[in-house]
Scaffold this motif. Structure first.
Motif, PDB file in Angstrom:
ATOM      1  N   LEU A 229       0.850  -1.193   0.000  1.00 30.20           N
ATOM      2  CA  LEU A 229       0.000   0.000   0.000  1.00 30.20           C
ATOM      3  C   LEU A 229       0.882   1.238   0.000  1.00 30.20           C
ATOM      4  CD1 LEU A 229      -3.075   0.747   0.170  1.00 30.20           C
ATOM      5  CD2 LEU A 229      -2.688   1.140   2.618  1.00 30.20           C
ATOM      6  N   ARG A 230       0.597   2.165  -0.919  1.00 29.63           N
ATOM      7  CA  ARG A 230       1.330   3.426  -0.962  1.00 29.63           C
ATOM      8  C   ARG A 230       0.505   4.488  -0.251  1.00 29.63           C
ATOM      9  NH1 ARG A 230       2.645   3.201  -7.465  1.00 29.63           N
ATOM     10  NH2 ARG A 230       3.939   1.284  -7.416  1.00 29.63           N
ATOM     11  N   VAL A 231       1.182   5.222   0.652  1.00 30.85           N
ATOM     12  CA  VAL A 231       0.479   6.175   1.514  1.00 30.85           C
ATOM     13  C   VAL A 231       1.226   7.504   1.524  1.00 30.85           C
ATOM     14  CG1 VAL A 231      -0.442   6.592   3.820  1.00 30.85           C
ATOM     15  CG2 VAL A 231      -0.280   4.259   2.969  1.00 30.85           C
ATOM     16  N   ALA A 232       0.463   8.608   1.550  1.00 29.39           N
ATOM     17  CA  ALA A 232       1.026   9.953   1.712  1.00 29.39           C
ATOM     18  C   ALA A 232       0.009  10.812   2.444  1.00 29.39           C
ATOM     19  CB  ALA A 232       1.383  10.574   0.366  1.00 29.39           C
ATOM     20  N   ALA A 233       0.492  11.806   3.165  1.00 26.62           N
ATOM     21  CA  ALA A 233      -0.391  12.696   3.919  1.00 26.62           C
ATOM     22  C   ALA A 233       0.212  14.086   3.947  1.00 26.62           C
ATOM     23  CB  ALA A 233      -0.609  12.178   5.341  1.00 26.62           C
ATOM     24  N   THR A 234      -0.639  15.071   4.188  1.00 23.52           N
ATOM     25  CA  THR A 234      -0.183  16.449   4.286  1.00 23.52           C
ATOM     26  C   THR A 234      -1.050  17.184   5.281  1.00 23.52           C
ATOM     27  OG1 THR A 234       0.295  18.476   3.043  1.00 23.52           O
ATOM     28  CG2 THR A 234      -1.667  17.267   2.418  1.00 23.52           C
ATOM     29  N   TYR A 235      -0.458  18.172   5.924  1.00 21.71           N
ATOM     30  CA  TYR A 235      -1.183  19.028   6.864  1.00 21.71           C
ATOM     31  C   TYR A 235      -0.857  20.477   6.544  1.00 21.71           C
ATOM     32  CZ  TYR A 235      -2.396  21.591  11.084  1.00 21.71           C
ATOM     33  OH  TYR A 235      -2.917  22.511  11.943  1.00 21.71           O
ATOM     34  N   GLN A 236      -1.904  21.297   6.393  1.00 18.71           N
ATOM     35  CA  GLN A 236      -1.738  22.714   6.089  1.00 18.71           C
ATOM     36  C   GLN A 236      -2.449  23.532   7.162  1.00 18.71           C
ATOM     37  OE1 GLN A 236      -0.113  24.509   3.465  1.00 18.71           O
ATOM     38  NE2 GLN A 236      -0.624  26.144   4.888  1.00 18.71           N
ATOM     39  N   THR A 403     -12.143  16.533  -8.911  1.00 17.45           N
ATOM     40  CA  THR A 403     -10.693  16.681  -8.920  1.00 17.45           C
ATOM     41  C   THR A 403     -10.001  15.337  -8.735  1.00 17.45           C
ATOM     42  OG1 THR A 403     -10.939  18.894  -7.971  1.00 17.45           O
ATOM     43  CG2 THR A 403      -8.765  17.892  -7.857  1.00 17.45           C
ATOM     44  N   LEU A 404     -10.519  14.522  -7.836  1.00 19.78           N
ATOM     45  CA  LEU A 404      -9.922  13.206  -7.609  1.00 19.78           C
ATOM     46  C   LEU A 404     -10.035  12.336  -8.850  1.00 19.78           C
ATOM     47  CD1 LEU A 404      -8.606  11.183  -5.677  1.00 19.78           C
ATOM     48  CD2 LEU A 404     -10.908  10.544  -4.902  1.00 19.78           C
ATOM     49  N   GLY A 405     -11.115  12.513  -9.616  1.00 24.56           N
ATOM     50  CA  GLY A 405     -11.267  11.715 -10.833  1.00 24.56           C
ATOM     51  C   GLY A 405     -10.160  11.947 -11.837  1.00 24.56           C
ATOM     52  N   GLY A 406      -9.557  13.120 -11.845  1.00 22.42           N
ATOM     53  CA  GLY A 406      -8.478  13.402 -12.781  1.00 22.42           C
ATOM     54  C   GLY A 406      -7.113  13.419 -12.150  1.00 22.42           C
ATOM     55  N   ALA A 407      -7.035  13.110 -10.846  1.00 18.51           N
ATOM     56  CA  ALA A 407      -5.752  13.118 -10.144  1.00 18.51           C
ATOM     57  C   ALA A 407      -5.073  11.764 -10.321  1.00 18.51           C
ATOM     58  CB  ALA A 407      -5.953  13.421  -8.666  1.00 18.51           C
ATOM     59  N   ASP A 410       1.253   9.199  -7.901  1.00 22.19           N
ATOM     60  CA  ASP A 410       1.487   8.722  -6.545  1.00 22.19           C
ATOM     61  C   ASP A 410       0.649   9.516  -5.547  1.00 22.19           C
ATOM     62  OD1 ASP A 410       3.310   6.881  -7.476  1.00 22.19           O
ATOM     63  OD2 ASP A 410       5.027   8.226  -7.224  1.00 22.19           O
ATOM     64  N   PRO A 411       0.457   8.960  -4.337  1.00 26.37           N
ATOM     65  CA  PRO A 411      -0.345   9.681  -3.332  1.00 26.37           C
ATOM     66  C   PRO A 411       0.186  11.078  -3.019  1.00 26.37           C
ATOM     67  CG  PRO A 411      -0.073   7.395  -2.673  1.00 26.37           C
ATOM     68  CD  PRO A 411       0.771   7.584  -3.891  1.00 26.37           C
ATOM     69  N   GLU A 412       1.522  11.293  -3.061  1.00 28.51           N
ATOM     70  CA  GLU A 412       2.037  12.643  -2.814  1.00 28.51           C
ATOM     71  C   GLU A 412       1.522  13.623  -3.850  1.00 28.51           C
ATOM     72  OE1 GLU A 412       3.828   9.948  -3.111  1.00 28.51           O
ATOM     73  OE2 GLU A 412       4.981   9.637  -1.261  1.00 28.51           O
ATOM     74  N   ILE A 413       1.476  13.189  -5.113  1.00 33.22           N
ATOM     75  CA  ILE A 413       0.977  14.054  -6.184  1.00 33.22           C
ATOM     76  C   ILE A 413      -0.506  14.309  -6.013  1.00 33.22           C
ATOM     77  CG2 ILE A 413       0.678  14.253  -8.676  1.00 33.22           C
ATOM     78  CD1 ILE A 413       3.200  12.593  -9.015  1.00 33.22           C
ATOM     79  N   VAL A 414      -1.231  13.272  -5.608  1.00 32.56           N
ATOM     80  CA  VAL A 414      -2.675  13.421  -5.400  1.00 32.56           C
ATOM     81  C   VAL A 414      -2.949  14.443  -4.302  1.00 32.56           C
ATOM     82  CG1 VAL A 414      -4.765  12.228  -4.650  1.00 32.56           C
ATOM     83  CG2 VAL A 414      -3.200  11.106  -6.248  1.00 32.56           C
ATOM     84  N   LEU A 419      -5.050  19.874  -2.849  1.00 29.74           N
ATOM     85  CA  LEU A 419      -4.926  21.151  -2.150  1.00 29.74           C
ATOM     86  C   LEU A 419      -4.967  22.324  -3.123  1.00 29.74           C
ATOM     87  CD1 LEU A 419      -2.151  20.449   0.532  1.00 29.74           C
ATOM     88  CD2 LEU A 419      -4.618  20.533   0.873  1.00 29.74           C
ATOM     89  N   ARG A 420      -4.272  22.177  -4.250  1.00 27.71           N
ATOM     90  CA  ARG A 420      -4.231  23.265  -5.233  1.00 27.71           C
ATOM     91  C   ARG A 420      -5.600  23.469  -5.864  1.00 27.71           C
ATOM     92  NH1 ARG A 420      -0.333  21.466  -7.598  1.00 27.71           N
ATOM     93  NH2 ARG A 420      -1.318  20.352  -9.326  1.00 27.71           N
ATOM     94  N   ALA A 421      -6.272  22.395  -6.236  1.00 24.32           N
ATOM     95  CA  ALA A 421      -7.574  22.528  -6.897  1.00 24.32           C
ATOM     96  C   ALA A 421      -8.648  23.057  -5.958  1.00 24.32           C
ATOM     97  CB  ALA A 421      -8.006  21.173  -7.467  1.00 24.32           C
ATOM     98  N   MET A 422      -8.535  22.756  -4.661  1.00 17.19           N
ATOM     99  CA  MET A 422      -9.540  23.208  -3.697  1.00 17.19           C
ATOM    100  C   MET A 422      -9.216  24.598  -3.148  1.00 17.19           C
ATOM    101  SD  MET A 422     -11.628  20.752  -3.879  1.00 17.19           S
ATOM    102  CE  MET A 422     -12.766  21.255  -2.601  1.00 17.19           C
ATOM    103  N   GLY A 423      -8.151  25.222  -3.654  1.00 21.59           N
ATOM    104  CA  GLY A 423      -7.844  26.595  -3.259  1.00 21.59           C
ATOM    105  C   GLY A 423      -7.260  26.737  -1.867  1.00 21.59           C
ATOM    106  N   VAL A 424      -6.583  25.713  -1.379  1.00 24.13           N
ATOM    107  CA  VAL A 424      -5.981  25.763  -0.049  1.00 24.13           C
ATOM    108  C   VAL A 424      -4.587  26.380  -0.170  1.00 24.13           C
ATOM    109  CG1 VAL A 424      -5.208  24.424   1.945  1.00 24.13           C
ATOM    110  CG2 VAL A 424      -7.287  23.753   0.709  1.00 24.13           C
TER     111      VAL A 424
END
Length: 456
Positions: A229-236, A403-407, A410-414, A419-424
């Motif tokens: 399983l490939r996993v990535a996370a981010t916190y802003q 947005t997820l449909g076109g993402a 890897d999970p880092e890219i997703v 974040l960019r598409a949702m304006g964060v």
């Protein structure tokens, strides 16, 4: 009578007054007045002696305007003419800026107004016939920085004088009135208020920095990366004007090659929310080691959240990925739905029944099972990613699904693309946590969705 006798009588009188106030003190009779001593009784007030009201038209006979302005502790200057020639500067103005020559245009006689950006206001006052003002303008080099609110008021011609013959006629419009012949410049010092506001902002910035530091220290510094399983996370964190909340994520390795995925959000802001988040995250890691189904973990967390703070609630999703059957077993406590993107680009939203948020007590939580195809990408997130003040949350969920449909990637890219598409951005009004996972492609495909349910 000697001075000693007077002193003794005064002491005796004071003793009588104080003893009368003490609880249980004996009352003493008032001294009798000798028959021959005169007694003075105040005479009734004579109403006719009260002075009458002054006619407002005589006010100019009582006060001289120049004398009034000279006595004001605030700086005052009066200009006249189209070039705003200086006609008067009171004592406070001269003490603040130095002596000024009357008759010169303001650009020469009052250079400090140019430095403060006030000169354009003088033209605006003449044209608009209305007062103009600026706030918290800083004057440098006067025993430290000093701040003033500066007001410019039109003088003369701004208001028509109504004659007795024309009192019944409507007032002339602002454009029809004569142009002002001068401007009164008045400065009120607000240094204390500006400095107090600055101290409050600095304290808020320090508190926010402490909350961000605590929040980041409580999040996992490095995610576990299972082989299957490939996993990535981010916190802003939120912007400078937004207090840090209690968003968190986690990845926990379990026995048998399984992996627990966690996302949560403590309601509220600041250090308190971050501290509660840390306690819940630690509890989730402890309960995960007990190898309990997700709905039982939610039940334990619910009781713990009530013990930590009965007024603090949180939402959470706890999921367990088992690579052998290719299933994702999860339970949600009032959290936003899980999103899955199938290998063909179709996006599915978890619509199963959620349990109540953590800290509410007495609710029933459920576990749900999803069988995932190899190549499936899933996303867990907090409400800061999709919630906007001026939009319904369903609009944010729909945008996230598109947005997820076109993402792809890897999970880092997703995570970055969501974040960019949702304006964060760094100025976002709420903190955001996103956890993305991807099931690597395999040779043998299986059915995508097979939902079963286990209930407490």
């Amino acid at each position: 009578m000697s001075i000693w006798k007077l002193t003794e009588e005064a002491a005796e009188l004071n003793l009588m007054r104080w003893s009368a106030r003490l609880t249980g003190a004996p009352w003493r009779a008032a001294p009798t007045i000798p028959p021959g001593d005169p007694v003075t009784v105040p005479a009734p007030r004579d109403p006719s002696a009260t002075p009458g009201l002054l006619d407002p038209r005589d006010i100019q006979d009582l006060y001289d305007l120049r004398d009034v302005l000279a006595r004001l502790p605030a700086p005052v200057a009066v200009t006249y003419g189209p070039q705003h020639q200086l006609g008067y500067a009171n004592r406070a103005y001269r003490e603040l800026f130095g002596e000024r020559a009357n008759g010169l245009p303001a650009c020469e006689a009052l250079p400090e107004l140019a430095a403060l950006g006030v000169l354009p206001l003088l033209d605006q006052v003449i044209r608009s016939r209305r007062p103009r003002s600026v706030k918290a303008r800083c004057i440098l080099g006067l025993s430290g920085n000093r701040y003033y609110n500066i007001s410019c008021v039109p003088l003369g011609g701004g208001e028509e004088k109504a004659s007795p013959a024309r009192t019944s006629q409507p007032k002339a419009s602002l454009e029809q009135r004569p142009a002002p012949v001068g401007v009164l410049v008045f400065a009120a010092e607000v240094t204390d208020q500006v400095q107090a506001a600055s101290r409050v902002r600095e304290a808020e910035h320090r508190q926010r920095a402490a909350a961000v530091t605590l929040q980041r220290s409580l999040l996992p510094q490095k995610l576990e990366q299972p082989a299957d399983l490939r996993v990535a996370a981010t916190y802003q964190p939120g912007g400078a004007d937004a207090a840090v909340g209690g968003d968190w994520y986690d990845v926990i390795g379990l026995g048998g090659g399984r992996t627990a995925l966690v996302i949560g959000d403590v309601m509220g802001r600041g250090l308190r929310a971050a501290a509660v988040m840390g306690q819940l995250r630690t509890a989730v890691r402890a309960y995960a080691r007990l190898d309990l189904p997700p709905h039982e973990v939610m039940t334990l967390l619910d009781g713990l959240a009530m013990e930590i703070d009965a007024n603090q609630i949180a939402t959470c999703t706890y999921a367990v990925w088992d690579p052998a059957p290719g299933t994702l077993l999860y339970a949600s406590a009032g959290h936003l739905p899980l999103l899955l993107r199938c290998p063909d680009g179709t996006v599915l939203r978890g619509e199963e029944q959620n349990g109540p948020p953590l800290g509410t007590g007495g609710g029933t939580h459920h576990s749900h099972t999803l069988r995932l195809l190899p190549g499936t990408t899933g996303v867990l997130y907090t409400d800061g990613l999709v919630e906007r003040r001026d939009e319904d949350i369903d609009q944010g969920l729909d945008l996230l699904a598109r947005t997820l449909g076109g993402a792809i990637g890897d999970p880092e890219i997703v995570c970055a693309r969501l974040l960019r598409a949702m304006g964060v951005t760094s100025e976002h009004d709420d903190d955001v946590a996103v956890l993305a996972f991807h099931v690597p492609p395999a040779a043998s495909p299986e059915p995508l969705l097979d939902s079963t349910e286990a209930e407490v």
